[in-house]
Design a protein around this motif. Structure first.
Motif, short mmCIF file in Angstrom:
data_model
loop_
_atom_site.label_atom_id
_atom_site.label_comp_id
_atom_site.label_asym_id
_atom_site.label_seq_id
_atom_site.Cartn_x
_atom_site.Cartn_y
_atom_site.Cartn_z
N GLN A 13 -5.89 5.28 -45.22
CA GLN A 13 -5.26 3.97 -45.07
C GLN A 13 -6.19 3.03 -44.31
O GLN A 13 -6.35 1.85 -44.66
CB GLN A 13 -3.92 4.10 -44.33
CG GLN A 13 -2.89 4.90 -45.12
CD GLN A 13 -1.71 5.38 -44.28
OE1 GLN A 13 -1.78 5.40 -43.04
NE2 GLN A 13 -0.64 5.79 -44.94
N GLY A 18 7.41 5.69 -36.95
CA GLY A 18 6.60 6.87 -36.66
C GLY A 18 5.17 6.77 -37.18
O GLY A 18 4.40 7.73 -37.12
N VAL A 19 4.81 5.61 -37.67
CA VAL A 19 3.43 5.40 -38.08
C VAL A 19 2.66 4.89 -36.86
O VAL A 19 2.51 3.68 -36.67
CB VAL A 19 3.33 4.41 -39.26
CG1 VAL A 19 1.88 4.21 -39.70
CG2 VAL A 19 4.16 4.91 -40.43
N GLU A 41 -0.47 5.44 -35.98
CA GLU A 41 -1.75 4.87 -36.41
C GLU A 41 -1.95 5.15 -37.89
O GLU A 41 -1.30 6.02 -38.46
CB GLU A 41 -2.90 5.43 -35.58
CG GLU A 41 -2.95 6.94 -35.60
CD GLU A 41 -4.06 7.46 -34.70
OE1 GLU A 41 -4.88 6.67 -34.22
OE2 GLU A 41 -4.10 8.69 -34.50
N LEU A 42 -2.85 4.40 -38.47
CA LEU A 42 -3.07 4.59 -39.90
C LEU A 42 -3.78 5.92 -40.14
O LEU A 42 -4.61 6.35 -39.36
CB LEU A 42 -3.94 3.45 -40.46
CG LEU A 42 -3.31 2.06 -40.42
CD1 LEU A 42 -4.30 1.04 -40.99
CD2 LEU A 42 -2.00 2.01 -41.19
N TYR A 43 -3.42 6.56 -41.24
CA TYR A 43 -4.15 7.74 -41.67
C TYR A 43 -5.55 7.28 -42.10
O TYR A 43 -5.72 6.13 -42.53
CB TYR A 43 -3.45 8.38 -42.87
CG TYR A 43 -2.17 9.13 -42.59
CD1 TYR A 43 -1.87 9.63 -41.32
CD2 TYR A 43 -1.26 9.36 -43.63
CE1 TYR A 43 -0.68 10.34 -41.11
CE2 TYR A 43 -0.08 10.07 -43.41
CZ TYR A 43 0.21 10.56 -42.14
OH TYR A 43 1.36 11.26 -41.93
N PRO A 71 -5.18 12.74 -51.98
CA PRO A 71 -4.20 13.76 -52.34
C PRO A 71 -2.76 13.31 -52.15
O PRO A 71 -2.49 12.35 -51.41
CB PRO A 71 -4.52 14.91 -51.38
CG PRO A 71 -5.90 14.67 -50.90
CD PRO A 71 -6.09 13.20 -50.91
N THR A 72 -1.85 14.02 -52.79
CA THR A 72 -0.41 13.80 -52.63
C THR A 72 -0.05 13.81 -51.16
O THR A 72 -0.63 14.58 -50.40
CB THR A 72 0.38 14.97 -53.27
OG1 THR A 72 -0.40 15.52 -54.31
CG2 THR A 72 1.71 14.52 -53.77
N ALA A 73 0.90 12.99 -50.78
CA ALA A 73 1.48 13.00 -49.44
C ALA A 73 0.51 12.54 -48.35
O ALA A 73 0.72 12.80 -47.18
CB ALA A 73 2.01 14.39 -49.08
N SER A 74 -0.56 11.85 -48.73
CA SER A 74 -1.45 11.38 -47.68
C SER A 74 -1.30 9.88 -47.45
O SER A 74 -2.18 9.23 -46.94
CB SER A 74 -2.90 11.75 -48.00
OG SER A 74 -3.19 11.39 -49.31
N GLY A 75 -0.15 9.35 -47.83
CA GLY A 75 0.21 7.99 -47.43
C GLY A 75 -0.26 6.90 -48.37
O GLY A 75 -0.54 5.78 -47.94
N LYS A 76 -0.28 7.17 -49.67
CA LYS A 76 -0.69 6.14 -50.63
C LYS A 76 0.31 4.98 -50.66
O LYS A 76 -0.09 3.83 -50.81
CB LYS A 76 -0.81 6.74 -52.03
CG LYS A 76 -2.00 7.65 -52.20
CD LYS A 76 -2.27 7.94 -53.65
CE LYS A 76 -1.28 8.90 -54.26
NZ LYS A 76 -1.50 10.31 -53.86
N THR A 77 1.60 5.32 -50.52
CA THR A 77 2.59 4.27 -50.62
C THR A 77 2.37 3.19 -49.58
O THR A 77 2.52 2.00 -49.86
CB THR A 77 4.01 4.87 -50.48
OG1 THR A 77 4.10 5.97 -51.36
CG2 THR A 77 5.06 3.85 -50.84
N LEU A 78 1.98 3.61 -48.37
CA LEU A 78 1.77 2.61 -47.32
C LEU A 78 0.59 1.69 -47.67
O LEU A 78 0.62 0.49 -47.38
CB LEU A 78 1.56 3.29 -45.96
CG LEU A 78 1.38 2.35 -44.78
CD1 LEU A 78 2.58 1.41 -44.63
CD2 LEU A 78 1.19 3.14 -43.49
N ASN A 108 9.45 12.92 -53.66
CA ASN A 108 8.96 13.39 -52.37
C ASN A 108 9.82 14.56 -51.84
O ASN A 108 10.75 14.36 -51.09
CB ASN A 108 8.96 12.21 -51.40
CG ASN A 108 8.22 12.54 -50.12
OD1 ASN A 108 7.50 13.53 -50.04
ND2 ASN A 108 8.41 11.70 -49.12
#
Ligand code: ADP
Length: 799
Positions: free
Chosen positions: A28, A20-21, A23-25, A47-54, A351
């Motif tokens: 990212q 479901g990715v 495109e990159l945020y 911010p939290t939940a904006s895709g840092k893990t990716l 999460n």
């Protein structure tokens, strides 16, 4: 598009798209632009939940594709396994993942074969101290929640660990993930990294304050949420979210409160709101979930949680067992649990987004502060950031609560319109440096005073400070301490003073002890050994160097008088009691004495002494004075005496545990959760193991003291009295079953091999599978229960 990225293992881009990715945020994309897949170091403050893990995954996977090895540093142990599971989906693409949780010996070599290793900063620090060879092979390190370098307790470890990793591997790619903080640029400067800073979020966040009949949002809009007379504000807001259908369903809420007790009572209160809004199917599933929760442990907390969950409401805090936590988190993500009341630990990483976040408490009791203290802006922002589930909610809402117009204004000023604080290094604090200076010398990162100072120059502290003299001054104080206690040898001949860790210094560093804990434990075990001379030498010296920084006391309190010697009534009596019980020259070593010894080290987070506790523990202190290793401070030394009593409270909890007191009884007696008992027990076990090693390695400790330490440790490990040690050591037995077996006449492991199976089965309440497993682990040749006559086992089970 992920599939157009080059440099990743084959198929990864496609797999991301399938997830479901599409495109990159934007942050990212900015990270890729900055070279994160080409080995560039990067600080991502978003911010939290904006895709840092990716962003981290892209860095690690590309580094591995170039033949490297990656390390992902998490701030909490609970997050390590979560991250590992998350990364394991790359195993299909040939990437292996490991998590370092156990001790060094158990996973050292295995980890060397993994491409990605997940560990806490403490674990990494310990692996470096113990010389894990794969540390040299790292090409990429990720530091998650790097803004925690600001934390006075754990920040310095992260800071020094990153400095060491970068020193060992000069080309190391460093990727630091941070919440939005005031000075991300300074972190980037420290790590020689590119900076990606952004306020972008995948889903709109509206923040506001509820007061009276409406929420006022920071963007100027308003939502009417009238509260009836006598109605609870939080309950009204939770109900309002649930009654507002967006994609055919009402919205869930996360309520942040300031203590565990409040989390539990809030969850209970909110069942009124959630229960009436459940469908029959949901009710059935929740009932099953409640059973599962009860199955985890039979404590009051477990029972309370299950009761609330059956009605769609849950609580979540660090005192919960980890199985409980993940059951709650999963059911909340599955939208089965409608509301979680949590302490802020939940905001720190796990999460669990919700449509609405309600920050009920924005102040928390702070002992050092002496009252209720407002939370940091960063903390409040992180809680708010949990609002909004991408793909499920059209927007997230975070609401603070006010009871009057002034507070409403204050909340806007203080939090909603404010920027988060800058992070500041806490490394120059003495306890932090004490530990890290010893480790730095012991693991060969520095062999002279100048070398040590230049190593410390690679820390955030050095980047941030203008006052270079301060770090040098504290370092010298620490070196004095380490020298006096015999952990470091200093040689002042020649140009720069040379530094070498002594044998015991190496041991202390490898054991991961605060040197002050080690000094305390060494003094303690020596004080009960025959050779009293050793105590005078190091005992006083060890105490003497504790300085005002530590606990507000004047230095030099090593020479206090023992309570009871200053001739006060009652105390004299206690001292006399002590003398009559044992031989004064070699006092008897009891478990309580040893539990107190480890509880008063800085490595044990001691229980909080409530105002009503003082009297009770003062009494206990005199009653059992003869058992303590080392001298009891006098009541006139306020701070020290108070600390001593807090350690005594902790020690008695441990003693209760080792005396087979019920878990429920312990939670009640000390006002703690089952998770806290586990925490104290684990720490005590570790410290006693360390104490045993030290007792064996230093001179002047009697052999029977070493034995006493080992026995006390085993009793803590299994939570049993002495006579059950043998039985409780058999896998699957545990403290309660061991007691029941013992009472049925099966007293040892050897007995298990011979005993009448019906008796064993009866003691195990008729559980055949358990009985078979236990007999097998005890080494019985024919563990099968098939030959036990059913009528016999049934009647045994019934008793
Ligand atoms: P953070 O670490 O910044 O708090 P996460 O990395 O946990 O945030 O990301 C939050 C969620 O967003 C995760 O469920 C993740 O799968 C999803 N996500 C991340 N990047 C994208 C993307 N580019 N497109 C769609 N979903 C994404």
């Amino acid at each position: 598009q992920p599939s157009s990225l080059s440099g990743l293992p084959a198929g990864v881009g496609e797999a991301l798209e399938a997830e479901g990715v599409a495109e990159l945020y934007p942050p990212q994309a900015a990270a890729v632009e900055a070279g994160v897949v080409d080995g560039e170091s990067l600080v991502a403050a978003v911010p939290t939940a904006s895709g840092k893990t990716l962003i981290a995954e892209l860095a690690m996977l590309s580094s591995i594709e170039r033949g490297g090895k990656a390390l992902y540093i998490v701030p909490l142990r609970a997050l390590a396994s979560e991250k590992k599971t998350e990364f394991e989906r790359w195993e299909d693409h040939g990437v292996t993942v490991g998590v370092s949780t156990g001790n060094y010996e158990s996973d050292g070599e295995w980890l060397a074969t993994r491409d990605v290793i997940v560990a806490t900063s403490e674990k990494v620090d310990s692996l470096i101290r113990n010389g894990a060879p794969w540390i040299d092979d790292l090409t990429c390190v990720v530091s998650d929640e790097v803004h925690l370098v600001d934390d006075p307790n754990r920040g310095p470890t992260l800071e020094v660990t990153l400095a060491k990793l970068r020193k060992v591997n000069p080309g190391l790619q460093t990727v630091a993930l941070s919440a939005t903080v005031g000075n991300a640029n300074v972190i980037a400067e420290w790590l020689d990294a590119e900076l990606v800073e952004s306020d972008w979020r995948p889903i709109d966040l509206r923040t506001g304050v509820h007061f009276g009949n409406a929420i006022d949002f920071a963007d100027g809009s308003k939502r009417e949420v009238p509260v009836e007379r006598g109605e609870d504000q939080t309950a009204r807001l939770v109900a309002d979210a649930l009654d507002t259908e967006e994609d055919g369903q009402g919205g869930s809420s996360l309520v942040f409160v300031n203590s565990r007790r409040n989390a539990e009572s809030s969850a209970r209160k909110l069942t009124d709101v959630t229960d009436s809004r459940l469908t029959d199917d949901e009710r059935d599933s929740l009932r099953e979930l409640a059973e599962e929760i009860r199955g985890v442990s039979d404590t009051d907390t477990s029972e309370d949680l299950a009761d609330a969950v059956a009605q769609g409401s849950a609580f979540h805090h660090a005192g919960l067992a980890s199985e409980h936590r993940s059951l709650v988190e999963d059911a909340f993500r599955d939208r089965l649990i409608k509301c979680i009341s949590a302490t802020p630990t939940l905001a720190a990483g796990v999460n669990t987004p919700a449509r609405r976040v309600i920050v009920r408490d924005w102040r928390r009791y702070d002992g050092d502060f002496g009252g209720m203290k407002p939370l940091d802006v960063l903390e409040i922002h992180q809680m708010c950031g949990r609002a909004g589930r991408p793909g499920l909610d059209p927007y997230g809402e975070a609401v603070l609560l006010a009871n009057d117009a002034d507070t409403k204004e204050e909340l806007f000023e203080r939090y909603l319109w404010a920027d988060p604080e800058p992070v500041r290094s806490k490394l120059a604090a003495e306890p932090a440096l004490r530990t890290h200076v010893l480790a730095t010398v012991a693991s060969g990162f520095a062999s002279t005073r100048d070398g040590l100072l230049s190593f410390l120059d690679n820390t955030l502290y050095a980047t941030q400070t203008d006052d270079e003299g301060r770090l040098a001054a504290v370092t010298d104080t620490v070196l004095d301490y380490l020298g006096v206690n015999g952990f470091v040898e200093r040689d002042r001949d020649g140009g720069s003073e040379s530094l070498t860790a002594t044998g015991i210094g190496h041991t202390v560093s490898r054991l991961y002890l605060d040197p002050m804990s080690a000094a305390e434990m060494i003094d303690g075990v020596r004080s009960v050994s025959g050779d009293g001379g050793a105590l005078d030498e190091t005992g006083d010296a060890g105490e003497f160097v504790r300085t005002a920084d530590e606990n507000g006391d004047e230095p030099g309190f090593g020479t206090y008088t023992r309570a009871g010697e200053d001739g006060e009534e009652g105390e004299t009596e206690a001292a006399a009691d002590g003398a009559s019980e044992g031989d004064a020259s070699s006092p008897e070593v009891t478990p309580l004495g040893l539990y107190h010894l480890v509880s008063r080290t800085p490595d044990m987070y001691e229980l909080y002494l409530k105002s009503g506790d003082r009297e009770e523990y003062t009494e206990l202190c005199y009653e059992r004075e003869a058992e303590f290793l080392g001298d009891v401070p006098s009541e006139y030394e306020d701070v020290r005496f108070e600390d001593w009593l807090a350690s005594l409270k902790t020690a008695r909890l441990l003693e209760d545990w080792a005396n087979e007191v019920d878990e429920d009884r312990i939670t009640e007696r000390y006002g703690v959760g089952p998770g806290d008992i586990r925490g104290k027990v684990d720490t005590a076990e570790w410290l006693l193991r360390a104490a045993e090693t030290l007792a064996r390695d230093v001179e002047g400790v009697d052999g029977d003291v070493v034995v006493a330490v080992r026995e006390a440790r085993k009793r803590i490990e299994y939570g049993v009295r002495e006579e059950l040690l043998d039985l409780a050591g058999v896998r699957n037995v545990g403290r309660k079953r061991a007691r029941r077996l013992y009472e049925a006449g099966v007293e040892t492991r050897a007995d298990l091999r011979e005993a009448d199976k019906a008796v064993v089965l009866g003691a195990l309440r008729g559980r055949e599978r358990t009985a078979e497993r236990i007999l097998e682990h005890a080494g019985r040749e024919d563990p099968s229960m098939d030959d036990v006559r059913p009528d016999k086992s049934a009647s045994a089970a019934a008793t």
